[in-house]
Structures are given as C-alpha cells and as structure tokens.
Design a protein around this motif. Structure first.
Motif: not given
Length: 360
Positions: A212, A215-216, A274-275, A277-278, A281-282
């Motif tokens: 998680p 990945y950013d 949650a991941f 969902e991240k 979002c991206k």
C-alpha cells in the motif's frame, strides 16, 4: 556518424514506472523498458548497476536485460549486467547494412534484487522515440509471482537466481500481449498488504516494506538507494499511464503471517479493502480485478469478502481465483509457479477480462 543520447522522454519511449534522475533512466521494476527506432547498423548502451557483489552472490543477484527487435516476442539477446558502469552491444544488423529498426531494452530481473540505470545510448544512425500503437493499458500489482520469480527454475533442484527470472513470460505479460495492451508491473518479492512473508515461528507482521505505501511512488526503492529523503521522493502520477484495467494479485505472503488466526485474517481483509479503495481513488475509471490463488487459496475468501463489500458502490471491481499450481505442470524455483502454470493463469485471466468485456 555516431549519435549519443540520454534515455529521456525526448529520445525514447518509456515503458513502466521508471525514475529519471541526474540524466540517468533507472529501470527498477520488472519489465520496465525504453524503446526507440533508429536507422543504422548498430546500437550500444552505457548501463550502470548498483550491485557490487563477489561470487557466489553475484551470480544469484546480477541484473538481467533483454533486447527486443522489431516487435518480436522473442528476445534478440538476453544478458547479465556487470557491477559499475559498462558499455554493452545492444544490436547490430546481420548484413552490416543500415536499416530502420525498432529497439526495446527491457529489465527482466526485479527491483528487490537489482537496479540499473541507462546512462546513454549510442547509434550510428538517426533515432526517434516510438509511439504506442495501443490504446489499451493494464497495470499489474503483485508480489514475486508477478515478478516471474523462479519461473524458469525447478523446485528441489534450483534455488532462486535472477537468471531464471522472466517476467516477460509470466501471466501478466502473456495477458497483456494477448490483448495487445501496454502494461506495467508494480511488484516486489515477498511483499504483502499487512505483512510481508514471515517464517512460521514469527508472530509479528513484517511491515517494513508493504505494497500500500509502495504503490504511491514512482520507484521508492531506487530513490532510497540514491539517498533521496522520503519527503522528496517522487509520487507517481497515475494519469501518466491511466490503465483501463488493474489486476491485483496479493495475499500469498500475508498468509504466512495470518495462518488462520481470526483477528489476523480480519486485519488482512480490512487492509486489503482499504488498499483497493486507495487504488480506486488514484484510478477512478479503471476496472479492478482482485485475483489470488496460484500458491494457495487460504485468503481468497477475504479477498472475495472485500470485493463484495466494495462492489455495493463500485461496479467496476471484481474477484477471481487462480487455480492452485499442479505438480505435473512443473514447479519453479522455491515453489513458485513455472511457465506452464503462468500460461494457465493467463488463460483464466484472459477469460475473465473477455467475460467482463473490458476491452470491448
């Protein structure tokens, strides 16, 4: 006449998440590459690698590169990169006569074990970057399976070596080639969602390097090697690739920690949700397929639970199970899927993509 140029966006087409710093194009992730067309007889490249190891570790962890010519799916050549900065012959025409030729220089070994940088490329003819002929784009997020770890090795005979790692023939690349899609791999050996792989007597999660947060970034590992502070590391701009489909294949390493313990299993399900969902979002418009199972299906129910919950409001997220690898299909190094299993994984994923009509 010689033409020496940097692997920047003006001179080459870049494939995958790569970092360009100090005039060097760093290839970290599996299947990252640069591509260009030139008219001439030969190409060489000055390549740097961070690995400075003595034998026997050099042979285990050396980075490997493949060169592809004129859209061939079979590498023109495949070679190991020595420590330091060296110049390598990339291509030369068979008859010594100038010809227009497309060149792709691709990293096969994974980010966890080797990083390399293209310092410069030299041709004896004029060049230009290629332009993608595909409007289809797929991102694969995963662990060692998505890196092609041990794919060409034999379980019980071979230990892991980068020379036996081949992401170009893994389920991800096979799937992308089937659809004629550009693709990128964001993958790392032993990585998980809430815990990386741990030994069976360890009861604390290994959280130092999870997917998680990784990945950013464009390439957090390469920038760490370069000594870049966390606050200055390059955040990945997802619009640079904008996939229509994202395939997530994570959970194989988390199961080493969860081991059926209810609170750990629940923590994985919550962390996985949650991941995703991240990722959503991206990537607001992408289809997302959450896949798992080739090396064990212990956490498949939790992936499916997370997807079921998400799909109440997100109509572009789906789950699927890969079949567990079979001994008769061959087992790769350190119990990883071998070539035949990856072909089966690709076939199942392709069928799912076609069922969902993602590419029409």
């Amino acid at each position: 006449m010689e033409y020496k140029f940097k692997a920047d966006d003006k001179n080459v087409r870049v494939l995958g998440r790569t970092l360009y710093r100090n005039d060097i194009r760093y290839l970290g992730y599996s299947c990252t590459a640069v591509e260009f067309i030139f008219t001439g007889t030969k190409v060489s490249a000055e390549i740097f690698t961070d690995w400075e190891l003595d034998e026997p570790w050099k042979a285990v962890f050396q980075p490997y590169v493949a060169v592809f010519v004129n859209d061939s799916e079979v590498p023109y050549k495949r070679f190991a990169v020595d420590s330091g900065t060296n110049t390598y012959e990339i291509f030369k025409t068979a008859d010594g006569k100038p010809a227009e030729t497309k060149i792709r220089i691709m990293k096969l070994s994974e980010n966890a074990f080797s990083k390399l940088g293209i310092v410069s490329v030299t041709t004896d003819g004029e060049h230009r970057p290629t332009v993608s002929e595909s409007c289809r784009r797929i991102e694969f997020v995963g662990d060692s399976i998505t890196c092609g770890f041990g794919i060409e090795g034999i379980f019980g005979k071979d230990n892991f070596m980068t020379s036996q790692e081949n992401p170009w023939e893994n389920y991800a690349a096979l799937t992308a080639r089937h659809f004629g899609a550009d693709f990128e791999l964001v993958s790392w050996t032993s990585i998980g969602v809430i815990s990386n792989s741990v030994k069976e007597d360890v009861d604390e999660p290994a959280t130092d390097w999870l997917m998680p947060p990784l990945y950013d970034y464009t390439d957090r590992a390469v920038e760490g090697y370069l000594g870049v502070d966390d606050k200055d590391k390059e955040i990945w701009d997802n619009s640079r690739f904008a996939p229509q489909l994202i395939v997530v294949n994570l959970g194989t390493n988390d199961k080493d920690y969860t081991r059926g313990v209810p609170e750990r299993v629940k923590a994985f399900e919550d962390g996985y949700k949650a991941f995703i969902e991240k990722i959503r979002c991206k990537n607001p418009d992408a289809f997302i397929i959450c896949a798992l199972g080739a090396m064990g299906q212990e956490l498949c129910p939790q992936v499916e639970n997370a997807v079921a919950e998400l799909s109440k409001t997100d109509k572009k997220v789906f789950s699927m199970r890969f079949d567990v690898q079979l001994e008769e299909d061959g087992i790769g190094a350190e119990m990883h899927p071998a070539l035949k299993t990856h072909r089966k994984m690709a076939d199942k994923l392709i069928a799912k993509i076609e069922e969902l009509k993602i590419f029409g």
